[in-house]
Design an enzyme around this catalytic site. Structure first.
Site, PDB file in Angstrom:
ATOM      1  N   TYR A 148      44.432  31.200  47.588  1.00 17.94           N
ATOM      2  CA  TYR A 148      43.772  30.936  46.309  1.00 17.94           C
ATOM      3  C   TYR A 148      44.667  31.433  45.196  1.00 17.94           C
ATOM      4  O   TYR A 148      45.199  32.544  45.272  1.00 17.94           O
ATOM      5  CB  TYR A 148      42.426  31.676  46.268  1.00 17.94           C
ATOM      6  CG  TYR A 148      41.662  31.548  44.967  1.00 17.94           C
ATOM      7  CD1 TYR A 148      41.149  30.318  44.550  1.00 17.94           C
ATOM      8  CD2 TYR A 148      41.442  32.655  44.150  1.00 17.94           C
ATOM      9  CE1 TYR A 148      40.439  30.207  43.362  1.00 17.94           C
ATOM     10  CE2 TYR A 148      40.723  32.551  42.964  1.00 17.94           C
ATOM     11  CZ  TYR A 148      40.221  31.334  42.569  1.00 17.94           C
ATOM     12  OH  TYR A 148      39.511  31.217  41.397  1.00 17.94           O
ATOM     13  N   ASP A 243      52.240  34.924  44.640  1.00 18.26           N
ATOM     14  CA  ASP A 243      50.975  35.269  43.991  1.00 18.26           C
ATOM     15  C   ASP A 243      50.515  36.607  44.566  1.00 18.26           C
ATOM     16  O   ASP A 243      49.971  36.683  45.660  1.00 18.26           O
ATOM     17  CB  ASP A 243      49.925  34.184  44.223  1.00 18.26           C
ATOM     18  CG  ASP A 243      48.625  34.493  43.481  1.00 18.26           C
ATOM     19  OD1 ASP A 243      48.473  35.643  43.017  1.00 18.26           O
ATOM     20  OD2 ASP A 243      47.773  33.599  43.380  1.00 18.26           O
ATOM     21  N   LYS A 276      44.437  41.988  38.892  1.00 18.46           N
ATOM     22  CA  LYS A 276      43.576  42.959  39.580  1.00 18.46           C
ATOM     23  C   LYS A 276      44.025  44.419  39.366  1.00 18.46           C
ATOM     24  O   LYS A 276      43.753  44.960  38.303  1.00 18.46           O
ATOM     25  CB  LYS A 276      43.406  42.559  41.040  1.00 18.46           C
ATOM     26  CG  LYS A 276      42.701  41.178  41.112  1.00 18.46           C
ATOM     27  CD  LYS A 276      42.191  40.778  42.473  1.00 18.46           C
ATOM     28  CE  LYS A 276      41.295  39.554  42.361  1.00 18.46           C
ATOM     29  NZ  LYS A 276      41.782  38.347  42.981  1.00 18.46           N
TER      30      LYS A 276
HETATM   31  C1  LIG Z   1      41.805  36.924  42.292  1.00 14.90           C
HETATM   32  C2  LIG Z   1      42.976  36.063  42.538  1.00 14.90           C
HETATM   33  C3  LIG Z   1      43.400  35.116  41.595  1.00 14.90           C
HETATM   34  C4  LIG Z   1      42.612  34.786  40.364  1.00 14.90           C
HETATM   35  O1  LIG Z   1      42.493  35.868  39.504  1.00 14.90           O
HETATM   36  P1  LIG Z   1      41.298  35.864  38.407  1.00 14.90           P
HETATM   37  O2  LIG Z   1      41.574  37.083  37.614  1.00 14.90           O
HETATM   38  O3  LIG Z   1      40.035  35.906  39.214  1.00 14.90           O
HETATM   39  O4  LIG Z   1      41.428  34.618  37.638  1.00 14.90           O
HETATM   40  C5  LIG Z   1      44.582  34.443  41.821  1.00 14.90           C
HETATM   41  N1  LIG Z   1      45.303  34.655  42.932  1.00 14.90           N
HETATM   42  C6  LIG Z   1      44.914  35.539  43.874  1.00 14.90           C
HETATM   43  C7  LIG Z   1      45.776  35.752  45.069  1.00 14.90           C
HETATM   44  C8  LIG Z   1      43.729  36.247  43.705  1.00 14.90           C
HETATM   45  O5  LIG Z   1      43.333  37.076  44.673  1.00 14.90           O
END
Ligand SMILES: *Cc1c(COP(=O)(O)O)cnc(C)c1O
Length: 437
Positions: A148, A243, A276
């Site tokens: 994601y 990511d 995060k």
């Molecule tokens: C949480 C997450 C996102 C999206 O971040 P948001 O702050 O919720 O928009 C993108 N990539 C990864 C791997 C994530 O865990």
């Protein structure tokens, strides 16, 4: 601890929320759709715990889906946030604190030479893709099923019928034309990756991947797969985008890329997406990479990106205070030992109960599966026994342990979790398994 039931105050709040917020929640996974029952409305949190509307206490293993690595209400973080708030909530003009936070993150993740701060992981991932396309002058993006990267249109896509065809949207409202340049591959499948580059190499702008996937529970990219991602991107002039929104400063101080750099000499991604933990619980994310790539961004270059609240002074104060704590000597060793204690305890309990179980962890992040061995990709993850998982989830919840309400989500341990909390969790797990027979 008295067992909680899906009673009164949470139910009442959910009924009220449903009237004004679609599904009662502001992000779908909070709705408990996968596991059933009523979501817990959080009243307050402290350390490793939060309390719901019934004043029932839970040991928190989602930590806001990763950011709360210090636990809730860490005094140094609270002080920094309160001080920053008194100095001003938002200016729309640059501040020294943005430089400080950028310097701090770059020192922890040296593959990035420059970065830009934004407000969410979605924004960061979306812009990383635009930057890769802008910098290479190419259109196609490779991603992997089960990863994601936020909910930007071009990334809400699942695999098409073959490698020659591109993906299909996973959300209504995303026209097929918008995802026609996104190719979705199987995670950890080296042969398929090689085939995709052989077919589309000269058109591929970038490959985006979660190096340790945290959005299909917890699945590591193998060393060989990671190495081939890097080699093929280099060979074909595509940018490798890591990511690390979830893994960044969570699986290790230097993020997942530092874990792989120990296994693959010289390993580095071209662009890294963070979020995060670096915001410590406030809306803050970032993306960064090599100077030549980052200088393609406006106002220096032709790739546009902007944000009213980007680099927000309270969010940056929160992120800085959080990073200062996790940089302390021994912080990650201690956090990793806690996570390992939990995972080993859960594994032993499952073994005793004769339940198929496989678990893994790195730093302060873990995952477990009701499967005989660790899965390598999304399809294998989805073979985990979801009916049993749901019983397990509610068994733990009723004993005051809050894990992610879906089997395809990872778990998080914070520095505030004590050995007693972890052992309580393991005991609750053992008790729950016993009731499942
Ligand atoms: C949480 C997450 C996102 C999206 O971040 P948001 O702050 O919720 O928009 C993108 N990539 C990864 C791997 C994530 O865990």
């Amino acid at each position: 601890m008295k067992p909680s039931t899906d009673t009164d105050f949470n139910d009442a709040l959910m009924a009220r929320a449903r009237q004004v917020i679609p599904g009662g929640v502001n992000s779908p996974v909070r709705a408990f759709r996968a596991v059933g029952g009523t979501p817990r409305f959080v009243q307050r949190a402290h350390g490793a715990y939060f309390w719901d509307a019934n004043d029932q206490r839970y040991i928190d293993y989602i930590g806001s889906w990763g950011p709360m690595i210090l636990g809730h209400g860490h005094p140094a973080v609270l002080e920094a946030v309160q001080q920053a708030a008194t100095e001003g909530l938002s200016f729309g003009a640059p501040t020294e604190r943005e430089i400080e936070l950028a310097e701090e993150i770059l020192s922890l993740v040296p593959s990035m030479e420059m970065l830009r701060l934004v407000s969410s992981g979605t924004e960061a991932g979306m812009t990383a893709i635009r930057l890769a396309r802008g910098a290479t002058g190419r259109s196609k993006i490779l991603k992997f099923e089960g990863c994601y990267h936020g909910h930007a249109d071009a990334l809400l896509v699942k695999a098409g019928s073959g490698l020659a065809t591109f993906g299909n949207p996973t959300s209504a409202g995303v026209p097929p034309e918008v995802v026609q340049h996104t190719l979705v591959l199987e995670y950890n499948n080296v042969a398929q990756l090689e085939e995709a580059f052989a077919l589309h190499g000269p058109e591929i702008a970038g490959l985006i991947i979660e190096p340790i996937a945290g959005n299909m529970n917890f699945v590591r990219a193998t060393v060989e797969f990671t190495r081939r991602c890097r080699e093929l991107c280099t060979q074909h002039g595509a940018l490798l985008i890591y990511d690390e929104v979830m893994t960044g400063c969570r699986v290790a101080l230097g993020s997942a890329q530092s874990v792989y750099a120990r296994l693959i000499p010289g390993f580095e991604p071209d662009i890294t997406v963070m979020g995060k933990v670096i915001g410590g619980g406030m809306p803050l994310a970032a993306f960064g990479g090599k100077r030549v790539v980052m200088e393609q961004l406006a106002p220096l270059g032709p790739v546009y990106q902007a944000g009213t609240l980007s680099g927000n002074p309270v969010a940056t104060a929160c992120g800085l205070a959080t990073l200062r704590e996790i940089k302390r000597p021994g912080f990650f060793e201690s956090l990793a030992a806690k996570t390992r204690r939990l995972v080993d305890g859960l594994s032993a309990a499952a073994r005793e109960a004769g339940v198929p179980f496989a678990a893994d962890c790195e730093g302060g992040m873990f995952g477990f599966f009701l499967l005989p061995e660790l899965p390598q990709n999304y399809q294998q993850v989805m073979k985990s026994d979801s009916a049993r998982f749901n019983l397990l989830f509610h068994g733990l919840l009723s004993r005051g342990v809050y894990i992610a309400p879906a089997l395809y989500e990872a778990g998080f341990v914070s520095a505030a979790h004590s050995d007693a909390d972890l052992d309580f969790t393991i005991a609750a797990f053992r008790e729950t398994l016993a009731t499942l027979g």
